[in-house]
Write an enzyme that holds these catalytic residues in place. Structure first.
Site, PDB file in Angstrom:
ATOM      1  N   GLU A   1      55.259 -17.390  63.981  1.00 50.96           N
ATOM      2  CA  GLU A   1      54.169 -17.837  63.104  1.00 50.96           C
ATOM      3  C   GLU A   1      52.785 -17.675  63.704  1.00 50.96           C
ATOM      4  O   GLU A   1      51.793 -17.798  62.993  1.00 50.96           O
ATOM      5  CB  GLU A   1      54.403 -19.296  62.683  1.00 50.96           C
ATOM      6  CG  GLU A   1      54.329 -20.347  63.797  1.00 50.96           C
ATOM      7  CD  GLU A   1      55.646 -20.547  64.565  1.00 50.96           C
ATOM      8  OE1 GLU A   1      56.423 -19.587  64.672  1.00 50.96           O
ATOM      9  OE2 GLU A   1      55.875 -21.652  65.075  1.00 50.96           O
TER      10      GLU A   1
ATOM     11  N   LYS B   1      43.385 -24.873  52.951  1.00 46.84           N
ATOM     12  CA  LYS B   1      41.964 -24.583  52.734  1.00 46.84           C
ATOM     13  C   LYS B   1      41.720 -23.117  52.336  1.00 46.84           C
ATOM     14  O   LYS B   1      40.962 -22.846  51.410  1.00 46.84           O
ATOM     15  CB  LYS B   1      41.192 -24.886  54.018  1.00 46.84           C
ATOM     16  CG  LYS B   1      39.700 -24.864  53.861  1.00 46.84           C
ATOM     17  CD  LYS B   1      39.230 -26.183  53.333  1.00 46.84           C
ATOM     18  CE  LYS B   1      37.732 -26.300  53.309  1.00 46.84           C
ATOM     19  NZ  LYS B   1      37.322 -27.667  52.976  1.00 46.84           N
TER      20      LYS B   1
ATOM     21  N   SER C   1      30.490 -32.840  45.519  1.00 50.03           N
ATOM     22  CA  SER C   1      29.675 -32.962  46.717  1.00 50.03           C
ATOM     23  C   SER C   1      28.987 -31.651  47.041  1.00 50.03           C
ATOM     24  O   SER C   1      28.107 -31.590  47.882  1.00 50.03           O
ATOM     25  CB  SER C   1      30.565 -33.353  47.895  1.00 50.03           C
ATOM     26  OG  SER C   1      31.447 -32.287  48.182  1.00 50.03           O
ATOM     27  N   GLY C   2      29.397 -30.576  46.368  1.00 52.72           N
ATOM     28  CA  GLY C   2      28.880 -29.264  46.729  1.00 52.72           C
ATOM     29  C   GLY C   2      29.820 -28.549  47.686  1.00 52.72           C
ATOM     30  O   GLY C   2      29.693 -27.360  47.916  1.00 52.72           O
ATOM     31  N   GLY C   3      30.780 -29.283  48.242  1.00 53.81           N
ATOM     32  CA  GLY C   3      31.758 -28.671  49.142  1.00 53.81           C
ATOM     33  C   GLY C   3      32.801 -27.883  48.345  1.00 53.81           C
ATOM     34  O   GLY C   3      32.917 -28.035  47.133  1.00 53.81           O
ATOM     35  N   VAL C   4      33.553 -27.066  49.078  1.00 53.76           N
ATOM     36  CA  VAL C   4      34.506 -26.173  48.430  1.00 53.76           C
ATOM     37  C   VAL C   4      35.573 -26.939  47.643  1.00 53.76           C
ATOM     38  O   VAL C   4      35.891 -26.595  46.502  1.00 53.76           O
ATOM     39  CB  VAL C   4      35.238 -25.310  49.484  1.00 53.76           C
ATOM     40  CG1 VAL C   4      36.120 -24.274  48.831  1.00 53.76           C
ATOM     41  CG2 VAL C   4      34.253 -24.668  50.413  1.00 53.76           C
ATOM     42  N   ASP C   5      36.114 -27.999  48.245  1.00 53.84           N
ATOM     43  CA  ASP C   5      37.258 -28.660  47.620  1.00 53.84           C
ATOM     44  C   ASP C   5      36.883 -29.314  46.296  1.00 53.84           C
ATOM     45  O   ASP C   5      37.576 -29.154  45.292  1.00 53.84           O
ATOM     46  CB  ASP C   5      37.855 -29.712  48.562  1.00 53.84           C
ATOM     47  CG  ASP C   5      38.174 -29.131  49.924  1.00 53.84           C
ATOM     48  OD1 ASP C   5      38.298 -27.894  50.012  1.00 53.84           O
ATOM     49  OD2 ASP C   5      38.304 -29.896  50.883  1.00 53.84           O
ATOM     50  N   SER C   6      35.781 -30.047  46.289  1.00 57.01           N
ATOM     51  CA  SER C   6      35.412 -30.702  45.035  1.00 57.01           C
ATOM     52  C   SER C   6      34.935 -29.672  44.018  1.00 57.01           C
ATOM     53  O   SER C   6      35.150 -29.824  42.810  1.00 57.01           O
ATOM     54  CB  SER C   6      34.368 -31.795  45.272  1.00 57.01           C
ATOM     55  OG  SER C   6      33.135 -31.257  45.672  1.00 57.01           O
TER      56      SER C   6
ATOM     57  N   HIS D   1      57.778 -17.824  68.870  1.00 55.59           N
ATOM     58  CA  HIS D   1      57.099 -18.336  67.676  1.00 55.59           C
ATOM     59  C   HIS D   1      56.565 -17.183  66.822  1.00 55.59           C
ATOM     60  O   HIS D   1      55.505 -16.635  67.122  1.00 55.59           O
ATOM     61  CB  HIS D   1      55.954 -19.276  68.079  1.00 55.59           C
ATOM     62  CG  HIS D   1      56.458 -20.581  68.587  1.00 55.59           C
ATOM     63  ND1 HIS D   1      56.726 -21.648  67.757  1.00 55.59           N
ATOM     64  CD2 HIS D   1      56.789 -20.989  69.836  1.00 55.59           C
ATOM     65  CE1 HIS D   1      57.186 -22.658  68.473  1.00 55.59           C
ATOM     66  NE2 HIS D   1      57.233 -22.285  69.743  1.00 55.59           N
TER      67      HIS D   1
ATOM     68  N   GLY E   1      59.463 -28.046  67.937  1.00 60.05           N
ATOM     69  CA  GLY E   1      59.159 -29.470  68.099  1.00 60.05           C
ATOM     70  C   GLY E   1      59.125 -29.820  69.570  1.00 60.05           C
ATOM     71  O   GLY E   1      59.606 -29.054  70.412  1.00 60.05           O
TER      72      GLY E   1
ATOM     73  N   CYS F   1      62.442 -21.797  67.809  1.00 59.84           N
ATOM     74  CA  CYS F   1      62.279 -22.584  69.039  1.00 59.84           C
ATOM     75  C   CYS F   1      63.189 -23.825  69.001  1.00 59.84           C
ATOM     76  O   CYS F   1      64.403 -23.678  69.005  1.00 59.84           O
ATOM     77  CB  CYS F   1      60.813 -22.944  69.245  1.00 59.84           C
ATOM     78  SG  CYS F   1      60.466 -23.430  70.930  1.00 59.84           S
ATOM     79  N   TYR F   2      62.651 -25.014  68.916  1.00 62.80           N
ATOM     80  CA  TYR F   2      63.520 -26.202  68.836  1.00 62.80           C
ATOM     81  C   TYR F   2      64.500 -26.070  67.687  1.00 62.80           C
ATOM     82  O   TYR F   2      65.665 -26.486  67.792  1.00 62.80           O
ATOM     83  CB  TYR F   2      62.672 -27.468  68.659  1.00 62.80           C
ATOM     84  CG  TYR F   2      63.515 -28.725  68.665  1.00 62.80           C
ATOM     85  CD1 TYR F   2      63.855 -29.339  69.862  1.00 62.80           C
ATOM     86  CD2 TYR F   2      64.009 -29.265  67.470  1.00 62.80           C
ATOM     87  CE1 TYR F   2      64.652 -30.469  69.879  1.00 62.80           C
ATOM     88  CE2 TYR F   2      64.808 -30.396  67.473  1.00 62.80           C
ATOM     89  CZ  TYR F   2      65.130 -30.995  68.688  1.00 62.80           C
ATOM     90  OH  TYR F   2      65.923 -32.108  68.697  1.00 62.80           O
TER      91      TYR F   2
END
Ligand code: XMP
Length: 518
Positions: A176, A374, A228-233, A174, A57, A84-85
């Site tokens: 990660e 995602k 919408s044609g997008g991945v999420d929908s 870090h 942080g 870290c923090y």
């Protein structure tokens, strides 16, 4: 339903906190990120984590008002890893000492492994010199009782510390980020070996559980979903369809600003292949009429967003109503974030897609992707059998080509841009570069330039090509095509698209540019 072993990540506002979650999930461990001020003991107990990670942080432990981990974190008998923090506040809270840094370390550093501990097991042997990524000003200068140093750098004698008895660990670096090459393995050690998580959180398991949860929530109700044609929908629709079949109807509002072939692909995939009930509403005339004379980018977005909801509501009413609205909200949209100053004000990011929740609709939300990042949504899409052309698709903005046509949007301009865009993407695919690029598209410029065509003079539109690499769209680098590729694409565009006689390549990174031109 099976409860998966889980880890709680307490966030102190680092930009990197989401990466901790990604690394754990890659190890098959479910985890959630909570801001430090929301991590009350009762809530932690109800969540039932097998271990806790304290993130980095921006604050300094040495300042009076800086955030602290709830005391319960250290008294619940759970393993704790401070990063870290997180390490600094753990030390300060358990009786060690932290000093404001005169030894700032940023970027690549090398630690010397000076002791063995469960965090390093099978990854870093004692005596090794290992690359890590540092980003800190303060540092721990005295360990709390029970701790010993297990790794050190020149600037940080306590670069990694361990209290094996209590299973408390701290790292100044870090783990990660990819610049700590073995960082993912260390986090895996923490989650699996130290916390005892099974690592059984897979997309196959997620699919089965999500389907059961959707059935439970929806019962015999009817669900609508804006495709919408997008991945999420797309993933949302296929998952909800798997759960409740024809109780789901998808509505595809075609604003006339999609790319070449996109509408056909949506119909083919969802209607023909997945047998999903799908309403296709061509509302392009209405959108283009509303956009006439609109040149301001935000006004374009507002116009399209407002009309989208209107048309969606009309179609939904024609269906005779529904009780539920399925939406592809993702985890990054719902993580409560810690403000940059480390203060307690929490904000929740809003979903800025066209097709957000129509406010007056009074539908209950079905959001089966709320827990996913995602790349996990893509993995789930593959698991559900969605074709790669949808699952691996570049992001495409809700307002579509409207924000790639600076100035007024017309059907003719959109048609022109579609042709340019198609050629650019065809060549990118043919060169095998599609997956290496975050987003690639063409922009129709509102200028005309002079050219020569055969023996004559032309006075036509110029276009720009844009291609960037990025991990989250927040920052982006220009994709370094070779000139041979660019000139080939430009040659095809000016030869094949009547109305374009000049091609430019946008070489602006983000920041200071944005990815889209508007
Ligand atoms: P910028 O242009 O802000 O874009 O660098 C970052 C990412 O967001 C997408 N974008 C949008 N997506 N509605 C959307 O659904 C919008 O109004 C919008 N504007 C930008 C952009 O394509 C990129 O992926």
């Amino acid at each position: 339903m099976a409860q998966h072993d889980r880890i709680l990540i307490i966030d102190f506002g680092s930009q990197l906190t989401q990466l901790i979650a990604r690394r754990l999930r890659e190890a098959g461990v479910y985890c959630e990120i909570w801001p430090y001020h929301a991590a009350q003991e009762a809530r932690i107990r109800a969540f039932g984590p097998r271990g806790i990670i304290l993130s980095g942080g921006p604050a300094s432990v040495t300042e009076g008002e800086s955030p602290r981990a709830p005391d319960a974190v250290f008294t619940m008998g759970l393993p704790v890893l401070g990063i870290c923090y997180g390490q600094q506040t753990m030390c300060a809270q358990l009786g060690g000492r932290v000093e404001a840094g005169h030894h700032r370390e940023f970027g690549r550093a090398f630690v010397e492994v000076i002791g063995e501990c469960a965090l390093f097991a099978g990854v870093w042997p004692r005596g090794a010199r290992e690359q890590v990524w540092m980003s800190h000003g303060d540092r721990v200068t005295a360990l709390p009782p029970g701790f010993r140093a297990v790794a050190a750098t020149e600037g940080a004698p306590f670069a990694a510390i361990a209290d094996d008895e209590r299973r408390f660990y701290g790292v100044q670096f870090h783990p990660e980020v990819v610049h700590t090459p073995h960082g993912a393995a260390l986090l895996r050690n923490f989650a699996l070996a130290i916390c005892g998580c099974r690592g059984d959180w897979t997309m196959g398991a997620y699919r089965a559980e999500a389907v059961a949860r959707i059935r439970d929530q929806v019962g015999r109700g009817r669900v609508v979903c804006g495709l919408s044609g997008g991945v999420d929908s797309a993933v949302t629709a296929v998952l909800v369809h798997e759960a409740v079949g024809d109780q789901l109807t998808c509505i595809y509002v075609d604003h006339g600003l999609m790319r070449a072939g996109e509408t056909e692909q949506v119909l083919r995939t969802f209607r023909d292949r997945f047998n999903i009930r799908l309403v296709h509403r061509d509302a392009s005339d209405r959108f283009l009429a509303a956009l006439a004379g609109v040149t301001d980018p935000e006004a374009k977005r507002k116009t399209i967003g407002r009309l989208f909801i209107e048309v969606f509501e009309e179609e939904q009413a024609k269906l005779g109503g529904a009780e539920f609205l399925a939406q592809g909200t993702l985890y990054p949209d719902v993580i409560e974030s810690v403000s940059a100053t480390g203060g307690p004000s929490a904000t929740i990011k809003s979903h800025h897609n066209v097709g957000g929740l129509p406010e007056g609709m009074r539908l209950q939300l079905v959001e089966p992707l709320r827990e996913l990042f995602k790349d996990e949504v893509r993995a789930l899409g593959r698991e559900l059998g969605l074709p790669e052309e949808i699952v691996g698709r570049h992001p495409f903005p809700g307002p579509g080509l409207a924000i790639r046509i600076p100035g007024e949007v017309t059907r003719e301009k959109a048609d022109l841009l579609r042709q340019v865009d198609r050629i650019f993407l065809e060549e990118i695919r043919a060169a095998g570069l599609y997956d290496a690029i975050w987003q690639a598209f063409a922009v129709l410029l509102p200028v005309r330039t002079v050219g020569v065509m055969g023996d004559g003079r032309s006075y036509d539109h110029a276009c720009a090509l844009r291609a960037v690499t990025s991990t989250d769209g927040m920052t982006a680098d220009v994709y370094p095509f070779d000139m041979g590729f660019l000139t080939r694409v430009a040659g095809r565009i000016v030869n094949e698209v009547r109305g374009i006689n000049r091609v430019t390549y946008d070489i602006t990174s983000k920041p200071p540019g944005t990815i889209e031109w508007e």
